[in-house]
Design a protein around this motif. Structure first.
Motif, PDB file in Angstrom:
ATOM      1  N   UNK A  74       0.621  -1.172  -0.084  1.00 17.23           N
ATOM      2  CA  UNK A  74       0.118   0.089  -0.138  1.00 17.23           C
ATOM      3  C   UNK A  74       1.119   1.353   0.264  1.00 17.23           C
ATOM      4  N   UNK A  75       1.593   0.807   0.821  1.00 25.03           N
ATOM      5  CA  UNK A  75       3.453   2.701   0.649  1.00 25.03           C
ATOM      6  C   UNK A  75       3.529   3.317  -0.579  1.00 25.03           C
ATOM      7  N   UNK A  76       4.189   1.888  -1.167  1.00 24.13           N
ATOM      8  CA  UNK A  76       4.832   1.504  -2.300  1.00 24.13           C
ATOM      9  C   UNK A  76       3.746   2.428  -3.637  1.00 24.13           C
ATOM     10  N   UNK A  77       2.498   1.448  -3.082  1.00 21.01           N
ATOM     11  CA  UNK A  77       1.194   1.954  -4.269  1.00 21.01           C
ATOM     12  C   UNK A  77       0.601   3.666  -3.988  1.00 21.01           C
ATOM     13  N   UNK A  78       0.622   4.277  -2.709  1.00 23.77           N
ATOM     14  CA  UNK A  78       0.868   5.813  -2.468  1.00 23.77           C
ATOM     15  C   UNK A  78       1.115   6.647  -2.873  1.00 23.77           C
ATOM     16  N   UNK A  79       2.999   6.371  -2.390  1.00 22.17           N
ATOM     17  CA  UNK A  79       4.066   6.495  -2.301  1.00 22.17           C
ATOM     18  C   UNK A  79       4.140   6.838  -4.263  1.00 22.17           C
ATOM     19  N   UNK A  80       4.031   5.710  -5.163  1.00 19.47           N
ATOM     20  CA  UNK A  80       4.289   5.968  -6.524  1.00 19.47           C
ATOM     21  C   UNK A  80       3.169   7.537  -7.064  1.00 19.47           C
ATOM     22  N   UNK A  81       1.535   7.239  -6.127  1.00 19.75           N
ATOM     23  CA  UNK A  81       1.193   8.405  -6.550  1.00 19.75           C
ATOM     24  C   UNK A  81       1.098   9.594  -6.694  1.00 19.75           C
ATOM     25  N   UNK A  82       1.642   9.674  -5.054  1.00 21.46           N
ATOM     26  CA  UNK A  82       2.260  11.534  -4.381  1.00 21.46           C
ATOM     27  C   UNK A  82       2.796  12.155  -5.266  1.00 21.46           C
ATOM     28  N   UNK A  83       3.718  11.150  -6.429  1.00 22.73           N
ATOM     29  CA  UNK A  83       4.969  11.643  -7.008  1.00 22.73           C
ATOM     30  C   UNK A  83       4.551  11.840  -8.734  1.00 22.73           C
ATOM     31  N   UNK A  84       3.087  11.134  -8.670  1.00 28.25           N
ATOM     32  CA  UNK A  84       2.397  11.302  -9.917  1.00 28.25           C
ATOM     33  C   UNK A  84       3.052  10.430 -11.039  1.00 28.25           C
ATOM     34  N   UNK A  85       3.334   8.855 -10.735  1.00 25.99           N
ATOM     35  CA  UNK A  85       4.204   7.705 -11.150  1.00 25.99           C
ATOM     36  C   UNK A  85       2.261   6.652 -11.446  1.00 25.99           C
ATOM     37  N   UNK A  86       3.074   5.576 -12.176  1.00 25.66           N
ATOM     38  CA  UNK A  86       1.935   4.863 -12.516  1.00 25.66           C
ATOM     39  C   UNK A  86       1.876   3.100 -12.382  1.00 25.66           C
ATOM     40  N   UNK A  87       0.813   2.804 -12.662  1.00 24.87           N
ATOM     41  CA  UNK A  87       0.878   1.413 -11.666  1.00 24.87           C
ATOM     42  C   UNK A  87       1.110   0.368 -13.483  1.00 24.87           C
ATOM     43  N   UNK A  88       1.879  -0.485 -13.338  1.00 21.74           N
ATOM     44  CA  UNK A  88       1.846  -1.365 -14.691  1.00 21.74           C
ATOM     45  C   UNK A  88       2.049  -2.886 -13.998  1.00 21.74           C
ATOM     46  N   UNK A  89       0.683  -3.575 -14.412  1.00 21.54           N
ATOM     47  CA  UNK A  89       0.033  -4.581 -14.060  1.00 21.54           C
ATOM     48  C   UNK A  89       0.045  -6.089 -14.559  1.00 21.54           C
ATOM     49  N   UNK A  90       0.711  -7.383 -14.210  1.00 18.84           N
ATOM     50  CA  UNK A  90       0.977  -8.420 -15.569  1.00 18.84           C
ATOM     51  C   UNK A  90       1.038  -9.996 -14.754  1.00 18.84           C
ATOM     52  N   UNK A  91       0.436 -10.593 -15.426  1.00 11.68           N
ATOM     53  CA  UNK A  91       0.192 -11.917 -15.165  1.00 11.68           C
ATOM     54  C   UNK A  91      -0.478 -12.808 -16.288  1.00 11.68           C
TER      55      UNK A  91
END
Length: 211
Positions: A26-43
């Protein structure tokens, strides 16, 4: 512990083993979005479907309605006086996320022309920027195309979250956070991945859009 993670554990007590890593993710995701990053997902397989599911929860309202900011509503109204308000009413705040399993033309071309094992890695190389997060789902933790994506992510400075089974496989050593479900059977693992990534999405949504 965040109350959303605690609620998950109340429903699925065995996932208490995953609580600390879920909080870290959760912390990694919140930090990414606070710094205007994005999330990539695969499986792969069922985990590919989970990748799509995660993006669906992040890119639109999940537990919150997520109205667009007043400034953006006003800009739409200024540019399109007759329609701007109604368009704004139909938009929802988004947490940028891309499912790497969705691009069938790119994936089939790359697998045919180059390599199936680096099909997700190619997309991470193209999309990924330092400060982004890659979520990889693999019940064994050893899915080669997910492992290759994680390797490229680390080289780019993209943070990594793995959802796996009990052993964690190779992903345990590659990921910044590995959430290891305490099961060995693929169906059992996948069934527990769902409440975990729902909790991740709810925590992040609450951080940016309120309860």
């Amino acid at each position: 512990m965040h109350r959303i993670v605690q609620t998950m554990i109340n429903k699925y007590p065995e996932l208490n083993a995953c609580a600390q890593d879920t909080e870290l993710a959760c912390g990694l995701l919140v930090d990414a979005y606070r710094s205007r990053g994005k999330v990539l997902v695969c499986g792969n397989g069922g985990s590919a479907a989970d990748s799509e599911h995660i993006v669906g929860e992040l890119m639109k309202g999940f537990m919150s309605k997520r109205p667009v900011p007043d400034a953006f509503r006003a800009k739409l109204g200024e540019l399109f006086p007759a329609e701007g308000g109604s368009v704004a009413d139909l938009l929802q705040g988004a947490l940028p996320a891309i499912s790497l399993v969705s691009h069938s033309a790119l994936m089939t071309a790359f697998m045919n022309d180059v390599s199936a094992e680096t099909v997700f890695a190619q997309q991470v190389y193209g999309y990924g920027r330092e400060g982004d997060v890659l979520i990889g789902l693999s019940t064994s933790g050893n899915s080669l195309n997910v492992v290759r994506a994680m390797q490229v992510a680390k080289a780019l400075g993209v943070r990594t979250i793995g959802l796996t089974g009990r052993s964690g496989g190779r992903m345990k050593e590659l990921c910044d956070v590995t959430i290891r479900v305490p099961h060995d059977s693929t169906p059992d693992i996948q069934e527990r991945h769902l409440p975990i990534y729902h909790a991740l999405c709810m925590v992040v949504e609450e951080a940016f859009f309120g309860a």
